[in-house]
Write a protein that holds these residues in place. Structure first.
Motif, PDB file in Angstrom:
ATOM      1  N   MET B   1     -24.713 -11.284 -17.161  1.00 62.12           N
ATOM      2  CA  MET B   1     -23.467 -11.435 -16.661  1.00 62.12           C
ATOM      3  C   MET B   1     -22.973 -10.075 -17.807  1.00 62.12           C
ATOM      4  O   MET B   1     -22.104 -10.647 -18.088  1.00 62.12           O
ATOM      5  CB  MET B   1     -23.235 -12.756 -17.706  1.00 62.12           C
ATOM      6  CG  MET B   1     -24.356 -14.120 -17.018  1.00 62.12           C
ATOM      7  SD  MET B   1     -24.532 -13.775 -15.433  1.00 62.12           S
ATOM      8  CE  MET B   1     -25.795 -15.067 -14.912  1.00 62.12           C
ATOM      9  N   SER B   2     -23.166  -9.081 -17.335  1.00 58.82           N
ATOM     10  CA  SER B   2     -22.105  -7.775 -18.212  1.00 58.82           C
ATOM     11  C   SER B   2     -20.687  -8.051 -17.251  1.00 58.82           C
ATOM     12  O   SER B   2     -20.906  -8.006 -15.508  1.00 58.82           O
ATOM     13  CB  SER B   2     -22.900  -6.555 -17.997  1.00 58.82           C
ATOM     14  OG  SER B   2     -23.363  -6.685 -16.628  1.00 58.82           O
ATOM     15  N   ILE B   3     -19.925  -7.148 -18.228  1.00 57.18           N
ATOM     16  CA  ILE B   3     -19.013  -6.789 -17.740  1.00 57.18           C
ATOM     17  C   ILE B   3     -19.339  -6.320 -16.470  1.00 57.18           C
ATOM     18  O   ILE B   3     -17.972  -6.584 -15.057  1.00 57.18           O
ATOM     19  CB  ILE B   3     -17.597  -7.804 -18.527  1.00 57.18           C
ATOM     20  CG1 ILE B   3     -17.395  -8.062 -19.084  1.00 57.18           C
ATOM     21  CG2 ILE B   3     -16.215  -7.759 -17.742  1.00 57.18           C
ATOM     22  CD1 ILE B   3     -18.537  -8.600 -20.506  1.00 57.18           C
ATOM     23  N   PRO B   4     -19.554  -5.218 -16.516  1.00 54.51           N
ATOM     24  CA  PRO B   4     -19.037  -4.025 -15.440  1.00 54.51           C
ATOM     25  C   PRO B   4     -19.598  -4.572 -14.481  1.00 54.51           C
ATOM     26  O   PRO B   4     -18.862  -3.725 -13.504  1.00 54.51           O
ATOM     27  CB  PRO B   4     -19.792  -2.348 -16.256  1.00 54.51           C
ATOM     28  CG  PRO B   4     -20.873  -3.209 -17.942  1.00 54.51           C
ATOM     29  CD  PRO B   4     -19.634  -4.774 -18.244  1.00 54.51           C
ATOM     30  N   PHE B   5     -20.722  -4.873 -14.367  1.00 55.37           N
ATOM     31  CA  PHE B   5     -21.079  -5.439 -13.236  1.00 55.37           C
ATOM     32  C   PHE B   5     -20.426  -6.272 -12.453  1.00 55.37           C
ATOM     33  O   PHE B   5     -19.945  -6.096 -11.246  1.00 55.37           O
ATOM     34  CB  PHE B   5     -22.476  -6.157 -13.071  1.00 55.37           C
ATOM     35  CG  PHE B   5     -22.791  -6.672 -12.381  1.00 55.37           C
ATOM     36  CD1 PHE B   5     -22.802  -7.984 -11.600  1.00 55.37           C
ATOM     37  CD2 PHE B   5     -23.814  -6.675 -10.802  1.00 55.37           C
ATOM     38  CE1 PHE B   5     -22.845  -9.007 -10.687  1.00 55.37           C
ATOM     39  CE2 PHE B   5     -23.998  -6.985 -10.183  1.00 55.37           C
ATOM     40  CZ  PHE B   5     -23.601  -7.834  -9.184  1.00 55.37           C
ATOM     41  N   TYR B   6     -19.863  -7.287 -12.739  1.00 52.84           N
ATOM     42  CA  TYR B   6     -19.047  -7.827 -12.487  1.00 52.84           C
ATOM     43  C   TYR B   6     -17.677  -6.961 -11.493  1.00 52.84           C
ATOM     44  O   TYR B   6     -17.096  -6.669 -10.531  1.00 52.84           O
ATOM     45  CB  TYR B   6     -17.661  -9.554 -13.373  1.00 52.84           C
ATOM     46  CG  TYR B   6     -18.849 -10.173 -12.775  1.00 52.84           C
ATOM     47  CD1 TYR B   6     -20.068 -10.893 -13.790  1.00 52.84           C
ATOM     48  CD2 TYR B   6     -19.661 -11.163 -11.641  1.00 52.84           C
ATOM     49  CE1 TYR B   6     -20.843 -11.760 -14.045  1.00 52.84           C
ATOM     50  CE2 TYR B   6     -20.125 -11.806 -11.862  1.00 52.84           C
ATOM     51  CZ  TYR B   6     -20.895 -12.378 -13.024  1.00 52.84           C
ATOM     52  OH  TYR B   6     -21.969 -13.111 -12.394  1.00 52.84           O
ATOM     53  N   LEU B   7     -16.743  -6.471 -12.348  1.00 48.98           N
ATOM     54  CA  LEU B   7     -16.112  -5.528 -12.490  1.00 48.98           C
ATOM     55  C   LEU B   7     -16.297  -4.834 -11.106  1.00 48.98           C
ATOM     56  O   LEU B   7     -15.843  -4.533  -9.581  1.00 48.98           O
ATOM     57  CB  LEU B   7     -16.056  -4.463 -12.964  1.00 48.98           C
ATOM     58  CG  LEU B   7     -14.231  -4.353 -14.006  1.00 48.98           C
ATOM     59  CD1 LEU B   7     -14.159  -5.542 -13.959  1.00 48.98           C
ATOM     60  CD2 LEU B   7     -14.339  -3.468 -14.602  1.00 48.98           C
ATOM     61  N   ILE B   8     -17.634  -4.332 -10.324  1.00 51.61           N
ATOM     62  CA  ILE B   8     -18.023  -3.473  -9.961  1.00 51.61           C
ATOM     63  C   ILE B   8     -18.290  -3.409  -8.661  1.00 51.61           C
ATOM     64  O   ILE B   8     -17.422  -3.548  -7.690  1.00 51.61           O
ATOM     65  CB  ILE B   8     -19.461  -2.212 -10.487  1.00 51.61           C
ATOM     66  CG1 ILE B   8     -19.122  -1.114 -11.583  1.00 51.61           C
ATOM     67  CG2 ILE B   8     -19.475  -1.285  -9.281  1.00 51.61           C
ATOM     68  CD1 ILE B   8     -20.282  -0.631 -12.140  1.00 51.61           C
ATOM     69  N   SER B   9     -18.927  -4.766  -8.569  1.00 50.97           N
ATOM     70  CA  SER B   9     -19.061  -5.724  -7.180  1.00 50.97           C
ATOM     71  C   SER B   9     -17.776  -6.416  -6.807  1.00 50.97           C
ATOM     72  O   SER B   9     -17.524  -6.214  -5.668  1.00 50.97           O
ATOM     73  CB  SER B   9     -19.579  -7.130  -7.959  1.00 50.97           C
ATOM     74  OG  SER B   9     -19.863  -7.154  -8.719  1.00 50.97           O
ATOM     75  N   ALA B  10     -17.267  -6.971  -7.735  1.00 50.66           N
ATOM     76  CA  ALA B  10     -15.573  -6.340  -7.120  1.00 50.66           C
ATOM     77  C   ALA B  10     -15.139  -5.457  -6.391  1.00 50.66           C
ATOM     78  O   ALA B  10     -14.107  -5.821  -5.288  1.00 50.66           O
ATOM     79  CB  ALA B  10     -14.542  -7.479  -8.279  1.00 50.66           C
ATOM     80  N   LEU B  11     -14.751  -4.410  -6.715  1.00 51.26           N
ATOM     81  CA  LEU B  11     -13.967  -3.554  -5.946  1.00 51.26           C
ATOM     82  C   LEU B  11     -14.869  -2.852  -5.765  1.00 51.26           C
ATOM     83  O   LEU B  11     -14.621  -3.269  -4.456  1.00 51.26           O
ATOM     84  CB  LEU B  11     -14.175  -2.438  -7.674  1.00 51.26           C
ATOM     85  CG  LEU B  11     -13.457  -0.504  -7.092  1.00 51.26           C
ATOM     86  CD1 LEU B  11     -12.163  -1.162  -7.380  1.00 51.26           C
ATOM     87  CD2 LEU B  11     -14.722   0.454  -7.467  1.00 51.26           C
ATOM     88  N   THR B  12     -16.628  -3.398  -5.198  1.00 48.59           N
ATOM     89  CA  THR B  12     -17.029  -2.959  -3.512  1.00 48.59           C
ATOM     90  C   THR B  12     -16.090  -3.762  -2.701  1.00 48.59           C
ATOM     91  O   THR B  12     -16.777  -3.193  -1.484  1.00 48.59           O
ATOM     92  CB  THR B  12     -18.597  -3.584  -4.102  1.00 48.59           C
ATOM     93  OG1 THR B  12     -18.991  -2.192  -5.186  1.00 48.59           O
ATOM     94  CG2 THR B  12     -19.050  -2.002  -3.680  1.00 48.59           C
ATOM     95  N   ILE B  13     -16.808  -5.445  -2.992  1.00 54.75           N
ATOM     96  CA  ILE B  13     -16.630  -6.379  -2.037  1.00 54.75           C
ATOM     97  C   ILE B  13     -15.007  -6.197  -1.072  1.00 54.75           C
ATOM     98  O   ILE B  13     -14.519  -6.134   0.051  1.00 54.75           O
ATOM     99  CB  ILE B  13     -16.672  -7.224  -2.557  1.00 54.75           C
ATOM    100  CG1 ILE B  13     -17.857  -7.530  -2.956  1.00 54.75           C
ATOM    101  CG2 ILE B  13     -16.709  -8.708  -1.629  1.00 54.75           C
ATOM    102  CD1 ILE B  13     -18.141  -8.988  -3.468  1.00 54.75           C
TER     103      ILE B  13
END
Lengths: 415, 166, 198, 103, 391
Positions: B1-13
């Protein structure tokens, strides 16, 4: 390159009206928009016609037009299809003023014609008046005139080549070398005539100030150092691949078109036509000196550059001979009166081989103290008339280089 | 549940959605670039260094510029006409939603079977080089031929048109 | 082969780069306000009026004959003649200019006024730092500002000044000789006929 | 360590967005952008499965992704070349109007 | 003693970092490295602007700036202040966000590409396995920002200038990649410190730099040409050539944003000359074996400054190429020759070491260079001419 008849028909007369009408339409549109949206509305972009032709005004203050001079270029993609030179921004009404002032008083104004070579302007005007009034010029004055004219030719050609390289983007290095040598020559002029560029030195029948021996020694030393400068200049430029690629085959001018258009000077000799007034007219004492006339055979920008460089070398030969053989003696016909000079009625056309071409003065005298008609044949302007033929089919970067190779000075073009 | 993953995927979407919905085509092209950059970072997150940098080099370096050039050459950048929907836009959206549901369901259904924590494989360029030159040398040659054909094809298509209407 | 010319060009700029540190021939730039190039002796900027002796109005050579005003191509000289007279260097009574303005924003330093002046009254100066912020008044020099002593003239144009002085002295000697010769005749003439043309 | 499922979900969402865009938009370039997105979503899946797969040292997933990037680049080049050619010919990039196969 | 002086920055960083709790130490170390780069290179940028103007001046036989501060040393400060205080004019209907974003993206990507350059022994910010690939990935991102700059200022000429600049950068990026692939073939790794290590040994006093091998010299030449074109410098600076009507993509910028573009151009020069030095001139290795006691980072920065001087030297001498000549030169001379260099490097790699492979490679490269050069000129009927004289 394309001659007159193969210009694509899309640029025939109708397109001029078409352009004018669209221009007027856009101007009225601009006025309307002004009324409707007040002064800070978006600017009206240049009118761009449908088939992708982009009208560009390489404006009066464009960085590489050697002064105030505009070219309305219409560009299809990258190629130039129409180029209309517009000049007159520097018109000072020189000829009408000359009709109102005494013969001697317009001599300082001739300095301001082609402000790069004031001494050849003076000489041409003095030659015309001497022809008109039949004045003889002493030997020593003739030698001084030849020396000063050839020095002017060297510094003008050096500056012209320097500006040509500047247009090609050589960030000023060749220009600085040319100006370093030019300054030495201008110092000589200042020590003799009192001013570097506005010499006002020649008088009808001779020269104003005599040449001292110290000045002649300085001149000899300068001329001795000149070949080394030209060798350096050529080593930097002549075999430079980028310069060859940018200049060879660009802006080629065919000999018959050049002759019909009245082109003279290095531009004409670059096309291979052997026409140099010093050999044709035999004016002054040029017959006493051995010198050769360089001729190109393609008539393109590279040939004009090379003809100018070779002419500098020839001028150095002439100077060596002249400085060796200059006799002593008077420099001014003692009888000539400075004021109240009234030549007998008649007309005269005096012309010399100025660095830019055939510079001529046509005078009509009605016996009064000022000329009835005073006309200057400006070589720069006449060389400029063929600019469009040289630029058709090239792209915009070349237009700048071709204009640089024509070597115009707006003082002379607009008078 | 690492925060950077969520950040990057949110940016991508977000980049992807913007690329699909913006009016001005050029803004879409730039949104696409953001989406591609996000995907590249996701690759780096998955310890696939080579693919991540290759993605940046190929997609952002070349394809995005290609798209922008295409937008400019076809002058569709300036025409700010309303985001025209294809006539059958409603059906399109429905199909897209259905595919997402099917994929999402299949992922969630098999969630327990998927291996979640495995050690990060240390992949060195040496291995990739050997793999490319070893078992995958034939596909490499085929891709090389394909790329040359694609370049020549694209040039001929564009060139041909230019020559004909002159 | 390709690039040969470019290498030769690079060698040239390298030579000049090194040369500018070494040879006087190449680096000719002068740091203007601190260092100054010696002004050429014959150089001319704007005209000035020469006066002999110490008092500028009395010794002024100009006799307001207005020849320079007529001959000046851009017409930048304005002279108003005086009613009374004053003695010039030879002692003859001459007019003098009440007003002598030169608008140096119009003057193109063509030096024709110096040539046509029969009295060697106007010469060309070499001071060129004349910038002022006052566009009109500042550049209109009246006779007070224009007048400069003969010694100053000697300091800027030594050879030319000495020739002019030689000519003036010779004229003065000729004038005095004529005056001495005319004096006894004048003395002889009055005792004889009372009237006589003088 | 973010679980594999999240990556798959993101990839699926990207794929759906790409598909939706490709189907709804009328401008040819936007359709091409949509296809580009779908391809990238597939790549993301490949790398995700390679990363969490049983033996990543075989590098199969990664190789697939590399070749897929190369092919996608070639496809984009040709696709845009076609679009430019069509635009030059019919002066429009609106897919609804470019329906006739006339030469 | 020399070793400590060589590693002085590393020791200094470790000394600083050990005050922090161990959990934060790696992050703080990395941060200090970044601060180091972000401080050193803009400083070098300021120095280079002065160096450029003084160098150009001296080449043209005049003094460079020497009024602001002793020998003009404060001139960059003056330029900086001027850039900061200039009014930041944004065109009327420009796209505000992209107008602002373009210079920022450009500067950030160029700074990121410094991360992989080994500036001294163990002094690379991050030792990436695919370091070279990362460098070129960052290089590719700058083209996009050039385009954003050109397009967002909504001025017809800046769009044309941007398209020209991007086309030039793309067509010179391919030969740059190929010539650096030649080095990777020999060095065997994409990681730059390994490349430097492969060059860092000596026979006698001469180093094993790649530039001294035939294939290395060819690759270095092509890399230099591509690097000059990539940073829009000297013979290839057409996009912002002032004598053209199309005045380049940063016409509509002023004030600080223009200074950012200026900074990005110079940083691009540093990055590319740093990479060139690392790939071909042995990065931080000393030029002679007896000079290895001098700290390694001094060699790296000395070589980079040498490369910058060559940039300035070219700018002072050469006129500009036209846009189509520029592109033809890229696709018809530089690219084929780079491919040939790859072939010759392969020969070099698989021929037994000895004088034969030197001869073979040198002959192939030299003959190809002369033939292609002459063909290129013959094709366009360009060449030195002789002139006749009349009478």
């Amino acid at each position: 390159m394309s001659t007159f008849e193969t210009i694509p028909e899309s640029t025939s007369q109708t397109s001029a009206e078409h352009l004018a009408e669209r221009l007027s339409k856009s101007i009225t549109a601009a006025a309307e928009a002004d009324r409707r949206e007040g002064w800070n509305r978006p600017p009206v972009f240049l009118p761009e016609s449908e088939n992708g032709v982009l009208e560009v005004a390489m404006g009066p203050h464009h960085p590489s037009t050697h002064g105030v001079f505009r070219m309305d270029v219409s560009v299809d993609g990258e190629r130039v299809i129409r180029l209309k030179p517009v000049f007159g921004y520097l018109h000072r009404n020189h000829e009408k003023i000359a009709e109102g002032t005494a013969y001697l008083a317009s001599m300082p104004y001739t300095d301001r014609l082609d402000y790069f070579c004031s001494l050849t302007n003076n000489w041409a005007y003095a030659l015309a008046v001497e022809k008109l009034a039949g004045i003889q010029v002493p030997e020593r004055a003739e030698y001084i005139r030849v020396i000063l004219a050839e020095l002017t030719r060297i510094q003008n050609h050096a500056a012209a080549v320097g500006f040509l390289l500047q247009d090609m983007g050589a960030s000023g290095t060749p220009l600085m070398y040319a100006f370093r040598e030019r300054e030495k020559i201008l110092d000589l002029f200042e020590q003799l005539t009192g001013s570097r560029m506005m010499c006002n030195y020649m008088r009808f029948g001779g020269c104003r100030v005599d040449v001292t021996d110290a000045w002649l020694d300085r001149a000899r030393r300068l001329v001795a150092g000149m070949p080394q400068f030209v060798d350096e200049f050529e080593a930097l430029l002549t075999t430079n691949e980028i310069l060859m690629v940018r200049c060879q085959g660009i802006g080629a001018l065919k000999p018959d078109l050049a002759v019909n258009a009245g082109v003279t000077g290095p531009m004409l000799r670059a096309t291979g036509v052997n026409y140099d007034l010093r050999k044709v007219d035999h004016y002054g004492i040029y017959d006493r000196f051995k010198f050769r006339i360089p001729l190109g055979d393609h008539g393109d920008v590279y040939d004009r550059y090379m003809v100018r460089i070779l002419e500098i070398r020839e001028a150095v030969h002439i100077l060596e001979q002249a400085l060796k053989e200059i006799p002593a003696g008077p420099i001014m016909d003692p009888k000539t009166k400075l004021r109240g000079f009234r030549p007998k009625p008649g007309e005269a056309y005096g012309r010399i081989e100025a660095p830019k071409g055939e510079l001529g003065f046509y005078l009509i005298s009605d016996g009064g103290s000022n000329p009835y008609r005073y006309r200057v044949r400006p070589p720069s302007m006449i060389n400029l008339t063929v600019l469009e033929d040289m630029c058709l089919g090239h792209n915009v970067a070349d237009v700048v280089v071709i204009l640089g190779s024509v070597d115009i000075v707006l003082g002379e073009v607009d008078r | 549940m690492s925060i950077p993953f969520y950040l990057i995927s949110a940016l991508t979407i977000a980049g992807a959605v913007a690329a699909m919905t913006l009016k001005n085509t050029l803004h879409c092209a730039l949104a696409l670039t953001i989406a591609l950059a996000g995907i590249a970072f996701l690759f780096l997150g998955l310890d696939a260094q080579f693919v991540g940098f290759a993605q940046i080099l190929v997609y952002i370096g070349a394809v995005a510029i290609l798209v922008v050039f295409a937008v400019l050459l076809t002058r569709s950048g300036e025409s700010l006409l309303p985001a025209k929907r294809a006539r059958t836009w409603l059906a399109g959206l429905a199909i897209a939603a259905v595919t997402f549901l099917v994929l999402g369901w299949s992922v969630l259904a098999s969630l327990y079977g998927l291996p979640n924590e495995t050690a990060a494989p240390s992949v060195t360029m040496q291995q990739i080089g050997n793999a490319l030159m070893g078992p995958y040398v034939f596909p490499l040659e085929v891709v090389a031929v394909l790329l040359t054909a694609a370049t020549v094809g694209a040039v001929i298509v564009a060139m041909h048109e230019k020559a004909r209407n002159k | 082969m390709l690039g040969e010319g470019i290498l030769k060009g690079l060698a040239q700029t390298a030579k000049n780069f090194a040369g500018s540190y070494v040879s006087e021939e190449r680096l000719t730039t002068v740091q203007y306000p601190e260092e100054r190039l010696p002004v050429a002796e014959a150089s001319r900027v704007f005209p000035f009026l020469v006066f002999d002796g110490s008092e500028w109005l009395g010794g002024m050579r100009c006799v307001a004959c207005q020849i320079c005003e007529k001959e000046c191509p851009p017409k930048c000289i304005y002279i108003e003649k005086s009613k009374d007279k004053k003695p010039d260097y030879v002692g003859k009574q001459q007019f003098y200019p009440v007003r002598f303005d030169i608008d140096i924003s119009v003057c193109m330093s063509c030096q024709i006024c110096v040539e046509v002046c029969p009295f060697e009254a106007i010469k060309m100066d070499t001071a060129f730092e004349l910038a002022t912020d006052d566009r009109f008044g500042g550049l209109l020099l009246d006779r007070q500002q224009l007048a400069k002593s003969n010694e100053y003239y000697h300091s800027i144009h030594p050879t030319e000044a000495s020739e002019v002085d030689a000519r003036l002295d010779e004229e003065k000697v000729k004038a005095e000789a004529k005056a001495k010769a005319a004096a006894p005749a004048a003395a002889a003439k009055p005792p004889a006929p009372a009237g006589g043309k003088d | 360590m973010t679980p594999l499922g999240d990556y798959l979900l993101v990839a699926a969402l990207l794929f759906a967005i790409g598909l939706g865009g490709a189907l709804t938009r009328r401008s040819a370039i936007l359709v091409l952008i949509g296809i580009e997105l779908m391809l990238n979503a597939a790549n993301l899946n490949l790398i995700a499965f390679w990363r969490y797969g049983p033996h990543p040292e075989a590098l199969t997933g990664m190789m697939f992704a590399i070749f897929s990037i190369a092919v996608a680049a070639a496809e984009a080049a040709v696709g845009l070349g076609l679009i430019i050619a069509i635009y030059r010919h019919t002066q429009t990039t609106d897919l609804d109007r470019i329906s006739r196969m006339k030469g | 003693m020399a070793a400590t002086f060589d590693q002085i920055f590393i020791l200094f960083r470790n000394w600083l970092v050990h005050f922090l709790p161990p959990a934060w130490q790696p992050a703080a170390g990395a941060l200090l490295g970044v601060i180091g780069i972000v401080a050193v290179f803009p400083g070098l940028f300021a120095l280079t602007t002065l160096l450029e103007r003084k160098g150009l001046g001296r080449m043209q036989n005049r003094y460079g700036p020497n009024r602001v501060g002793p020998f003009g040393l404060l001139q960059p400060v003056a330029d900086g202040l001027k850039a900061l205080t200039k009014e930041d004019v944004v065109p009327f209907n420009a796209n505000g966000l992209m107008h602002l974003l373009a210079p920022l993206v450009m500067v950030v990507t160029v700074f990121m590409s410094f991360a992989v350059l080994p500036m001294g022994r163990h002094m690379e910010l991050v030792d990436m396995d695919a370091g070279l690939l990362f460098f070129f990935a960052m290089g590719a991102a700058t083209e996009l920002s050039v385009f954003m700059a050109g397009w967002s200022s909504r001025n017809k000429y800046s769009i044309l200038g941007a398209m020209r600049a991007v086309a030039q950068m793309i067509s010179y990026e391919v030969p740059m990649l190929l010539s650096s692939v030649a080095v990777v073939m020999i060095a065997g790794s994409l990681s730059l410190p390994k490349v430097v290590a492969a060059q860092n040994h000596y026979t006698g006093i001469f180093p094993h730099w790649y530039v001294f091998t035939p294939w290395g010299f060819g690759a270095a030449l092509m890399f230099a040409i591509a690097a000059i074109a990539e940073t829009n410098r000297s013979p290839f600076d057409l996009p912002e050539g002032e004598s053209e009507i199309i005045a380049g993509y940063h016409t509509e910028y002023s004030g600080f944003k223009f200074a950012l573009f200026f900074l990005a151009e110079y940083l691009g020069m540093f990055a590319l000359s740093g990479l060139g030095v690392t790939l071909f001139m042995g990065g931080w290795s000393a030029p002679f074996s007896f000079l290895t006691w001098i700290p390694s980072w001094i060699w790296f920065f000395a070589k980079v400054m040498l490369a910058i001087c060559v940039f300035i030297w070219m700018r002072g001498t050469l006129p500009r190429l036209r846009q189509d000549q520029l592109m033809n030169f890229a696709w018809k001379f530089v690219l084929p020759y780079s491919l040939l260099v790859l072939l010759v490097t392969a020969f070099w790699r698989f021929l037994p070491p000895g004088w034969e492979r030197w001869v073979v490679c040198t002959v192939i490269l030299a003959v190809a260079y002369v033939v292609m050069g002459r063909a290129a000129f013959k094709l366009k009927r360009v060449g030195p001419r002789s002139y006749r004289y009349a009478e």
